[in-house]
Design a protein around this motif. Sequence first.
Motif, PDB file in Angstrom:
ATOM      1  N   ILE A 117       3.241 -35.944  35.681  1.00  0.00           N
ATOM      2  CA  ILE A 117       3.766 -35.490  34.397  1.00  0.00           C
ATOM      3  C   ILE A 117       5.114 -34.812  34.598  1.00  0.00           C
ATOM      4  CG2 ILE A 117       1.544 -35.280  33.234  1.00  0.00           C
ATOM      5  CD1 ILE A 117       1.500 -32.329  33.936  1.00  0.00           C
ATOM      6  N   LYS A 118       5.876 -34.749  33.512  1.00  0.00           N
ATOM      7  CA  LYS A 118       7.225 -34.201  33.561  1.00  0.00           C
ATOM      8  C   LYS A 118       7.250 -32.708  33.253  1.00  0.00           C
ATOM      9  CE  LYS A 118       9.788 -38.396  32.253  1.00  0.00           C
ATOM     10  NZ  LYS A 118      10.740 -38.380  33.386  1.00  0.00           N
ATOM     11  N   GLU A 119       8.265 -32.039  33.765  1.00  0.00           N
ATOM     12  CA  GLU A 119       8.484 -30.627  33.463  1.00  0.00           C
ATOM     13  C   GLU A 119       9.060 -30.498  32.061  1.00  0.00           C
ATOM     14  OE1 GLU A 119      11.052 -26.818  35.258  1.00  0.00           O
ATOM     15  OE2 GLU A 119      10.928 -28.721  36.385  1.00  0.00           O
ATOM     16  N   VAL A 120       8.662 -29.446  31.355  1.00  0.00           N
ATOM     17  CA  VAL A 120       9.149 -29.211  29.993  1.00  0.00           C
ATOM     18  C   VAL A 120      10.657 -28.963  30.026  1.00  0.00           C
ATOM     19  CG1 VAL A 120       9.020 -27.678  27.992  1.00  0.00           C
ATOM     20  CG2 VAL A 120       6.939 -28.262  29.253  1.00  0.00           C
ATOM     21  N   PRO A 121      11.430 -29.647  29.187  1.00  0.00           N
ATOM     22  CA  PRO A 121      12.883 -29.445  29.176  1.00  0.00           C
ATOM     23  C   PRO A 121      13.256 -28.025  28.767  1.00  0.00           C
ATOM     24  CG  PRO A 121      12.264 -31.414  27.936  1.00  0.00           C
ATOM     25  CD  PRO A 121      11.002 -30.659  28.207  1.00  0.00           C
ATOM     26  N   ALA A 122      14.276 -27.507  29.384  1.00  0.00           N
ATOM     27  CA  ALA A 122      14.774 -26.179  29.034  1.00  0.00           C
ATOM     28  C   ALA A 122      15.188 -26.160  27.566  1.00  0.00           C
ATOM     29  CB  ALA A 122      15.950 -25.800  29.928  1.00  0.00           C
ATOM     30  N   GLY A 123      14.817 -25.104  26.851  1.00  0.00           N
ATOM     31  CA  GLY A 123      15.219 -24.943  25.464  1.00  0.00           C
ATOM     32  C   GLY A 123      14.332 -25.621  24.443  1.00  0.00           C
ATOM     33  N   LEU A 124      13.299 -26.335  24.889  1.00  0.00           N
ATOM     34  CA  LEU A 124      12.441 -27.027  23.928  1.00  0.00           C
ATOM     35  C   LEU A 124      11.673 -26.034  23.060  1.00  0.00           C
ATOM     36  CD1 LEU A 124      11.237 -29.782  22.965  1.00  0.00           C
ATOM     37  CD2 LEU A 124       9.361 -29.353  24.575  1.00  0.00           C
ATOM     38  N   ILE A 125      11.182 -24.965  23.673  1.00  0.00           N
ATOM     39  CA  ILE A 125      10.427 -23.961  22.941  1.00  0.00           C
ATOM     40  C   ILE A 125      10.930 -22.568  23.294  1.00  0.00           C
ATOM     41  CG2 ILE A 125       8.342 -25.380  22.864  1.00  0.00           C
ATOM     42  CD1 ILE A 125       7.250 -23.511  25.135  1.00  0.00           C
ATOM     43  N   THR A 126      10.535 -21.615  22.487  1.00  0.00           N
ATOM     44  CA  THR A 126      10.741 -20.208  22.796  1.00  0.00           C
ATOM     45  C   THR A 126       9.401 -19.671  23.276  1.00  0.00           C
ATOM     46  OG1 THR A 126      12.464 -19.969  21.124  1.00  0.00           O
ATOM     47  CG2 THR A 126      11.403 -17.950  21.899  1.00  0.00           C
ATOM     48  N   GLU A 127       9.307 -19.352  24.557  1.00  0.00           N
ATOM     49  CA  GLU A 127       8.011 -19.006  25.141  1.00  0.00           C
ATOM     50  C   GLU A 127       7.359 -17.800  24.466  1.00  0.00           C
ATOM     51  OE1 GLU A 127       7.890 -18.816  29.367  1.00  0.00           O
ATOM     52  OE2 GLU A 127       8.917 -20.734  29.644  1.00  0.00           O
ATOM     53  N   ALA A 128       8.165 -16.882  23.974  1.00  0.00           N
ATOM     54  CA  ALA A 128       7.614 -15.681  23.338  1.00  0.00           C
ATOM     55  C   ALA A 128       6.881 -15.998  22.035  1.00  0.00           C
ATOM     56  CB  ALA A 128       8.726 -14.680  23.064  1.00  0.00           C
ATOM     57  N   ASP A 129       7.023 -17.216  21.530  1.00  0.00           N
ATOM     58  CA  ASP A 129       6.349 -17.590  20.295  1.00  0.00           C
ATOM     59  C   ASP A 129       4.872 -17.940  20.510  1.00  0.00           C
ATOM     60  OD1 ASP A 129       8.606 -17.265  18.755  1.00  0.00           O
ATOM     61  OD2 ASP A 129       9.181 -19.371  18.822  1.00  0.00           O
ATOM     62  N   PHE A 130       4.418 -18.004  21.768  1.00  0.00           N
ATOM     63  CA  PHE A 130       3.074 -18.487  22.038  1.00  0.00           C
ATOM     64  C   PHE A 130       2.174 -17.449  22.715  1.00  0.00           C
ATOM     65  CE2 PHE A 130       6.216 -21.850  22.322  1.00  0.00           C
ATOM     66  CZ  PHE A 130       5.867 -22.558  21.195  1.00  0.00           C
ATOM     67  N   TYR A 131       0.909 -17.646  22.555  1.00  0.00           N
ATOM     68  CA  TYR A 131      -0.060 -16.853  23.302  1.00  0.00           C
ATOM     69  C   TYR A 131       0.197 -17.065  24.791  1.00  0.00           C
ATOM     70  CZ  TYR A 131      -3.069 -16.066  19.193  1.00  0.00           C
ATOM     71  OH  TYR A 131      -3.587 -15.673  17.972  1.00  0.00           O
ATOM     72  N   LYS A 132       0.305 -15.979  25.522  1.00  0.00           N
ATOM     73  CA  LYS A 132       0.644 -16.088  26.943  1.00  0.00           C
ATOM     74  C   LYS A 132      -0.390 -16.877  27.730  1.00  0.00           C
ATOM     75  CE  LYS A 132       1.965 -13.368  31.010  1.00  0.00           C
ATOM     76  NZ  LYS A 132       1.154 -14.176  31.945  1.00  0.00           N
ATOM     77  N   GLY A 133      -1.672 -16.566  27.496  1.00  0.00           N
ATOM     78  CA  GLY A 133      -2.710 -17.262  28.235  1.00  0.00           C
ATOM     79  C   GLY A 133      -2.660 -18.757  28.015  1.00  0.00           C
ATOM     80  N   ALA A 134      -2.440 -19.161  26.774  1.00  0.00           N
ATOM     81  CA  ALA A 134      -2.380 -20.585  26.448  1.00  0.00           C
ATOM     82  C   ALA A 134      -1.187 -21.253  27.122  1.00  0.00           C
ATOM     83  CB  ALA A 134      -2.301 -20.769  24.937  1.00  0.00           C
ATOM     84  N   LEU A 135      -0.039 -20.607  27.068  1.00  0.00           N
ATOM     85  CA  LEU A 135       1.148 -21.186  27.688  1.00  0.00           C
ATOM     86  C   LEU A 135       0.975 -21.282  29.199  1.00  0.00           C
ATOM     87  CD1 LEU A 135       3.938 -22.237  26.838  1.00  0.00           C
ATOM     88  CD2 LEU A 135       4.867 -19.977  27.352  1.00  0.00           C
ATOM     89  N   ASP A 136       0.363 -20.275  29.788  1.00  0.00           N
ATOM     90  CA  ASP A 136       0.197 -20.253  31.244  1.00  0.00           C
ATOM     91  C   ASP A 136      -0.710 -21.361  31.765  1.00  0.00           C
ATOM     92  OD1 ASP A 136       1.896 -18.125  31.537  1.00  0.00           O
ATOM     93  OD2 ASP A 136       0.339 -16.616  31.801  1.00  0.00           O
ATOM     94  N   THR A 137      -1.520 -21.953  30.893  1.00  0.00           N
ATOM     95  CA  THR A 137      -2.358 -23.067  31.362  1.00  0.00           C
ATOM     96  C   THR A 137      -1.516 -24.277  31.735  1.00  0.00           C
ATOM     97  OG1 THR A 137      -2.717 -24.001  29.146  1.00  0.00           O
ATOM     98  CG2 THR A 137      -4.278 -22.306  29.900  1.00  0.00           C
TER      99      THR A 137
END
Length: 411
Positions: A117-137
Motif C-alpha cells: 500500500i501507498k503512503e498518505v500524500p502530504a497535505g491530504l488531511i489535517t491530522e488534528a481533525d481525527f481521533y488519535k487512536g483511529a489515525l494511529d491504526t
Amino acid sequence: MSRGLVRSTVTAVLATGLATGLAAGLTACGGGGQGSGDSKELTFWMYQDRTPQAGQVMEKVRKDFEKANPGVTVKLVKIPKDDYNTKLGSAVASKSAPDAGILDQPLVSKYALDGTIKEVPAGLITEADFYKGALDTNRANGKLYGLPQDQTCVALFYNKKLVPTPPKTWDELKQTAAQVHAADAGVAGMNVPKGDGYGAWMFPGIVHGAGGQMVDDAGKKVLFDQPPAVEALQLWVDLLKSSPRKITDSDKPFENGLAAMTISGPWDVPTIRADFPDLDFGVAPLPYKTEAAGNIGGEDSVVFSTSKNADLAWKWLAFMNNAQNNGPVADALGGFPVHLKAQAVAGGPEQAAFLEQLKVAHARPAVPQWIQVNDEIIAPAIESALTGKVSAQQALTDAAAKTRSLLGWNS
C-alpha cells in the motif's frame, strides 16, 4: 475470536491542488476497467452491505463524488466480510488489487511494510481533525499509510439494579464487584474476560489504563512483562474472587442477571435491548488505574501500490472521510466516525459512553505479526494466570519471551 471492530474515520482537507494533479491519462487499476477518453474508473473494494440502508448511504456518497468529479466513475465491489481478506490477498499476490479498499486495522502495518500500500500524500488531511487512536491504526515506521474509516471499542456494561453508580477506578471496580457478590453468593460481581482472542484484544486497553503499553514498536521492545501489564492481568485475577467462573460460565450471565458487570461493545446493545427488555443496564467508560484508556477496533481505507489512479483514489478516500460523509459512512460499516467534526448517527443513551471511550483509545501495536501474538501468545498467557496455573508475572514473562523470539527482538 477477536472482534476486529474497533472503528475509525478520517476527515479530509481536499486541497484544490489534488484536482489539478489528476492529469488526463489516469487509468483504472487491475481491479477495474480501463477508462476511455477523459473518463476514469476507480475501483474500491469494501465489505458487503450490512443492511439495505447501508447500501443506500454508499450509493449516495458515490454519486456525490462522481457529480463533483465529472468523467469519474467509482466502482464499488462488495465482498462478504468473511471472504474479504482471502480474496484481497489473492488479488494482491496476482497484482490485480483494486485502486483502493477497506483494510482491517491490524493488517495495515503488514501491508505497509510489504510495500503493498501507498503512503498518505502530504497535505491530504489535517491530522488534528481525527481521533488519535483511529489515525494511529494507520501508522507503520512512523509514517501514515491509510485513513481510518470507522472505529469501535469496548466499555463497561453494568446492571443498574445491582450497580447504581458505575465504578471509575480499578479500586472502585474491585470494591463494587465484592459488594455485589457478598450480597448474593449466586451473583458474580464481574464477567471477567477470558484468555481467548477476544480477551487478548481487550487487554491492551486495560494495560494503557495503568500507564503502560504492550510494545515499543519503534524501539523494538516488548513491554507487556513490565509492571503496568502485570498489574492489569492481576486485576482480572483478583476480580475472580468475587466473580467465580462457575457463575460466569453460564449462558449470558450479564443478560440473565448473574453478573453485575461485563465488558463489551456497541454491537451487543441492540441485542440486549431486544432479547432482554426487562434488564435495566447502562454503559460507562472502562475503569482505570492512572489514566483513562481503552482499545480500538474497526477498519481503515488504503490505496494499493499497483493503482494507476492513486491521486484519484486518495481524493475518494478523503471524500468519504470528510466531516460531512464520515458519520453516515462509518455507521454504514457498523462503527463510529473518526473525524472529530463528523456527527455520529443517532443512537441510544449508551452511545455517549462509547464516544467518550474512543477519545482515549489506543491503536494496536504496528507489528505485522500482532494478530498471531494476540491469539497464540497473549491469549493463552492470560488464561494460564486466570486459571491459577502460574502467576500473572510469570505468565507475561513467558509470553514476552515467546514474542521476542517470534519478532526477532532482543528486548
